[in-house]
Design an enzyme around this catalytic site. Structure first.
Site, PDB file in Angstrom:
ATOM      1  N   VAL A 161       7.070   4.769   6.186  1.00  0.00           N
ATOM      2  CA  VAL A 161       8.302   4.000   6.350  1.00  0.00           C
ATOM      3  C   VAL A 161       8.611   3.725   7.828  1.00  0.00           C
ATOM      4  CG1 VAL A 161      10.828   4.223   6.137  1.00  0.00           C
ATOM      5  CG2 VAL A 161       9.354   4.664   4.160  1.00  0.00           C
ATOM      6  N   GLY A 162       8.372   4.702   8.717  1.00  0.00           N
ATOM      7  CA  GLY A 162       8.778   4.573  10.123  1.00  0.00           C
ATOM      8  C   GLY A 162       8.219   3.347  10.815  1.00  0.00           C
ATOM      9  N   GLY A 163       6.912   3.172  10.781  1.00  0.00           N
ATOM     10  CA  GLY A 163       6.301   2.015  11.427  1.00  0.00           C
ATOM     11  C   GLY A 163       6.493   0.749  10.613  1.00  0.00           C
ATOM     12  N   ASN A 178       3.000  -5.587  12.652  1.00  0.00           N
ATOM     13  CA  ASN A 178       2.534  -4.461  11.844  1.00  0.00           C
ATOM     14  C   ASN A 178       1.031  -4.504  11.571  1.00  0.00           C
ATOM     15  OD1 ASN A 178       4.588  -2.692  11.575  1.00  0.00           O
ATOM     16  ND2 ASN A 178       5.308  -3.424   9.593  1.00  0.00           N
ATOM     17  N   TYR A 179       0.366  -5.600  11.924  1.00  0.00           N
ATOM     18  CA  TYR A 179      -1.099  -5.602  11.899  1.00  0.00           C
ATOM     19  C   TYR A 179      -1.552  -5.614  13.345  1.00  0.00           C
ATOM     20  CZ  TYR A 179      -0.798  -6.734   6.929  1.00  0.00           C
ATOM     21  OH  TYR A 179      -0.525  -6.718   5.588  1.00  0.00           O
ATOM     22  N   TYR A 184       6.377  -6.772   4.674  1.00  0.00           N
ATOM     23  CA  TYR A 184       6.420  -7.750   3.583  1.00  0.00           C
ATOM     24  C   TYR A 184       5.569  -7.286   2.399  1.00  0.00           C
ATOM     25  CZ  TYR A 184       1.723  -9.447   4.698  1.00  0.00           C
ATOM     26  OH  TYR A 184       0.378  -9.534   4.903  1.00  0.00           O
ATOM     27  N   CYS A 235       0.831  -1.212   0.000  1.00  0.00           N
ATOM     28  CA  CYS A 235       0.000   0.000   0.000  1.00  0.00           C
ATOM     29  C   CYS A 235       0.862   1.259   0.000  1.00  0.00           C
ATOM     30  CB  CYS A 235      -0.916  -0.001   1.210  1.00  0.00           C
ATOM     31  SG  CYS A 235      -2.057   1.357   1.147  1.00  0.00           S
TER      32      CYS A 235
HETATM   33  C1  LIG Z   1      -3.713   0.188   3.892  1.00  0.00           C
HETATM   34  C2  LIG Z   1      -2.633  -0.595   4.569  1.00  0.00           C
HETATM   35  C3  LIG Z   1      -1.911  -1.542   3.855  1.00  0.00           C
HETATM   36  C4  LIG Z   1      -0.882  -2.251   4.479  1.00  0.00           C
HETATM   37  N1  LIG Z   1      -0.172  -3.163   3.753  1.00  0.00           N
HETATM   38  C5  LIG Z   1       0.856  -3.819   4.338  1.00  0.00           C
HETATM   39  C6  LIG Z   1       1.657  -4.740   3.595  1.00  0.00           C
HETATM   40  O1  LIG Z   1       1.447  -4.968   2.418  1.00  0.00           O
HETATM   41  N2  LIG Z   1       2.673  -5.358   4.226  1.00  0.00           N
HETATM   42  C7  LIG Z   1       2.960  -5.116   5.543  1.00  0.00           C
HETATM   43  O2  LIG Z   1       3.947  -5.683   6.049  1.00  0.00           O
HETATM   44  N3  LIG Z   1       2.216  -4.257   6.278  1.00  0.00           N
HETATM   45  C8  LIG Z   1       1.180  -3.614   5.715  1.00  0.00           C
HETATM   46  N4  LIG Z   1       0.419  -2.746   6.449  1.00  0.00           N
HETATM   47  C9  LIG Z   1       0.706  -2.594   7.879  1.00  0.00           C
HETATM   48  C10 LIG Z   1       1.722  -1.449   8.106  1.00  0.00           C
HETATM   49  O3  LIG Z   1       3.015  -2.001   7.892  1.00  0.00           O
HETATM   50  C11 LIG Z   1       1.602  -0.968   9.575  1.00  0.00           C
HETATM   51  O4  LIG Z   1       0.328  -0.381   9.750  1.00  0.00           O
HETATM   52  C12 LIG Z   1       2.686   0.016   9.933  1.00  0.00           C
HETATM   53  O5  LIG Z   1       2.759   0.129  11.341  1.00  0.00           O
HETATM   54  C13 LIG Z   1       2.461   1.389   9.320  1.00  0.00           C
HETATM   55  O6  LIG Z   1       3.473   2.257   9.718  1.00  0.00           O
HETATM   56  P1  LIG Z   1       3.181   3.854   9.703  1.00  0.00           P
HETATM   57  O7  LIG Z   1       4.468   4.536  10.019  1.00  0.00           O
HETATM   58  O8  LIG Z   1       2.456   4.203   8.445  1.00  0.00           O
HETATM   59  O9  LIG Z   1       2.079   3.987  10.861  1.00  0.00           O
HETATM   60  P2  LIG Z   1       2.090   4.736  12.268  1.00  0.00           P
HETATM   61  O10 LIG Z   1       0.740   4.432  12.849  1.00  0.00           O
HETATM   62  O11 LIG Z   1       2.488   6.153  12.094  1.00  0.00           O
HETATM   63  O12 LIG Z   1       3.199   3.992  13.085  1.00  0.00           O
HETATM   64  C14 LIG Z   1       3.044   2.659  13.517  1.00  0.00           C
HETATM   65  C15 LIG Z   1       3.882   2.455  14.785  1.00  0.00           C
HETATM   66  O13 LIG Z   1       5.251   2.686  14.498  1.00  0.00           O
HETATM   67  C16 LIG Z   1       5.756   3.754  15.296  1.00  0.00           C
HETATM   68  N5  LIG Z   1       6.593   4.594  14.457  1.00  0.00           N
HETATM   69  C17 LIG Z   1       6.252   5.218  13.304  1.00  0.00           C
HETATM   70  N6  LIG Z   1       7.280   5.932  12.832  1.00  0.00           N
HETATM   71  C18 LIG Z   1       8.291   5.758  13.702  1.00  0.00           C
HETATM   72  C19 LIG Z   1       9.626   6.253  13.779  1.00  0.00           C
HETATM   73  N7  LIG Z   1      10.107   7.081  12.856  1.00  0.00           N
HETATM   74  N8  LIG Z   1      10.403   5.889  14.832  1.00  0.00           N
HETATM   75  C20 LIG Z   1       9.921   5.058  15.792  1.00  0.00           C
HETATM   76  N9  LIG Z   1       8.679   4.548  15.783  1.00  0.00           N
HETATM   77  C21 LIG Z   1       7.862   4.915  14.740  1.00  0.00           C
HETATM   78  C22 LIG Z   1       4.547   4.513  15.796  1.00  0.00           C
HETATM   79  O14 LIG Z   1       4.809   5.103  17.073  1.00  0.00           O
HETATM   80  C23 LIG Z   1       3.508   3.428  15.908  1.00  0.00           C
HETATM   81  O15 LIG Z   1       3.602   2.735  17.136  1.00  0.00           O
HETATM   82  C24 LIG Z   1      -0.599  -2.026   5.844  1.00  0.00           C
HETATM   83  C25 LIG Z   1      -1.342  -1.075   6.560  1.00  0.00           C
HETATM   84  C26 LIG Z   1      -2.335  -0.360   5.929  1.00  0.00           C
HETATM   85  C27 LIG Z   1      -3.100   0.675   6.716  1.00  0.00           C
END
Ligand SMILES: Cc1cc2nc3c(=O)[nH]c(=O)nc-3n(C[C@H](O)[C@H](O)[C@H](O)COP(=O)(O)OP(=O)(O)OC[C@H]3O[C@@H](n4cnc5c(N)ncnc54)[C@H](O)[C@@H]3O)c2cc1C
Length: 300
Positions: free
Chosen positions: A50-52, A240-241, A59, A45
């Site tokens: 990138v951070g989380g 990550n889910y 994957y 998606c």
């Molecule tokens: C539409 C959708 C599709 C997805 N598809 C996939 C997929 O194909 N494969 C897969 O593996 N996962 C997938 N995911 C899951 C995704 O990997 C997780 O939701 C991930 O946590 C998203 O990271 P974010 O930084 O966008 O989210 P955020 O909610 O901003 O962060 C998630 C967590 O990481 C922490 N975090 C974020 N940035 C940092 C940073 N810079 N330093 C330290 N901690 C940080 C936050 O505090 C929070 O606890 C998908 C999610 C969605 C919503």
């Protein structure tokens, strides 16, 4: 983190520094604008950050061949609870291990990751073939369970199972549909013999397949993204889910190891203990905490 989204690519070393406020779409676009044969194995998606995503696993459609995002991280810059800015050398291998799968959230603020880029063919092949129960879906899914992890590693056969209105029924009856949303790192002429030999039950034909570049395939798969799957007996989860139903920390104050290990082992199994040791070392006052952050032992 949204202001920290610079992506710098080194095409000689096939590496990139990626700031954690960037989205996956920005990462894929920047790589593709630099080279048609470089890619990065991460999620489907483009709006995911990138951070989380990188710190929790990551994957995607080329992960069978090239691993997941954390497998390809070779350095990072992190701000710890004391406000120090550390890289791989200065943070040490334990913390560097923890932020590659244990999530960044418990350990600090990751500012950027350095990653290895992977080499892919200029042309890849995608297909999305669906079969209902009336079209032999039960037998096809049964076979998929045995071959999907053994078939040619250039091919990822992703399966979604959903309920749909039966095409054969005029009375609104529903049926189950299995959709095989798939990517092959190569051309259709090489894919078809593999499918014919290993998975003839699906009946894949050339007309089902579309050749395109890797960057075009990232858009193809993000449109067809639908759902995640929940395991049972025991119920476990991919970090990550995030699944708050498997347990959570106290809303206020610190949380004991015993309470946190209820959810912690479901994500990390025995690695949870090592994450607790890293947390105890790098953030003993539990500055970085949330409903499912790894607790330090000192908070007990
Ligand atoms: C539409 C959708 C599709 C997805 N598809 C996939 C997929 O194909 N494969 C897969 O593996 N996962 C997938 N995911 C899951 C995704 O990997 C997780 O939701 C991930 O946590 C998203 O990271 P974010 O930084 O966008 O989210 P955020 O909610 O901003 O962060 C998630 C967590 O990481 C922490 N975090 C974020 N940035 C940092 C940073 N810079 N330093 C330290 N901690 C940080 C936050 O505090 C929070 O606890 C998908 C999610 C969605 C919503």
């Amino acid at each position: 983190m949204r202001n920290l989204r610079t992506i710098s690519i080194d095409t000689r070393g096939n590496t990139a520094w990626i700031q954690t406020g960037a989205t996956l779409g920005e990462v894929y676009y920047t790589i593709a604008a630099t080279s048609r044969t470089l890619a990065f194995p991460a999620g489907v998606c483009p709006t995911v950050g990138v951070g989380g995503h990188f710190s929790g696993g990551g994957y995607g459609m080329i992960s069978r061949k090239h691993g997941i995002a954390v497998d390809n991280i070779i350095d990072a810059v992190i701000i710890n609870a004391d406000g120090e800015i550390l890289n791989r050398d200065s943070m040490g291998e334990d913390l560097f291990w923890a932020i590659r799968g244990g999530g960044g959230t418990s350990f600090g603020i990751v500012v950027a990751f350095k990653v290895n880029l992977v080499t892919i063919p200029e042309t890849v092949t995608v297909f999305n073939v669906s079969r209902t129960l009336e079209q032999n879906a039960t037998q096809i899914v049964h076979k998929w369970q045995y071959i999907s992890d053994k078939i040619d590693e250039n091919l990822l056969l992703r399966l979604f199972i959903i309920s749909v209105r039966s095409p054969a029924a005029s009375n609104g009856n529903r049926t189950i549909q299995a959709s095989f949303t798939s990517l092959y790192l190569g051309r259709v002429e090489d894919l078809l013999p593999i499918m014919e030999q290993k998975f003839p039950e699906l009946g894949l034909v050339e007309q089902d397949c579309i050749e395109m570049s890797w960057i075009e395939s990232t858009l193809f798969f993000s449109y067809s993204y639908t759902a995640t799957f929940v395991s049972k007996s025991p119920r476990a989860a991919y970090f990550n889910y995030r699944d708050l139903d498997i347990g959570r920390n106290n809303i206020e104050g610190n949380t004991k190891y015993r309470q946190a290990s209820v959810w912690g082992f479901k994500y990390f199994e025995i690695n949870f203990n090592r994450l607790v040791r890293v947390k105890t070392k790098v953030d003993p006052s539990n500055f970085f905490r949330n409903e499912q952050s790894v607790p330090p032992l000192s908070s007990n």
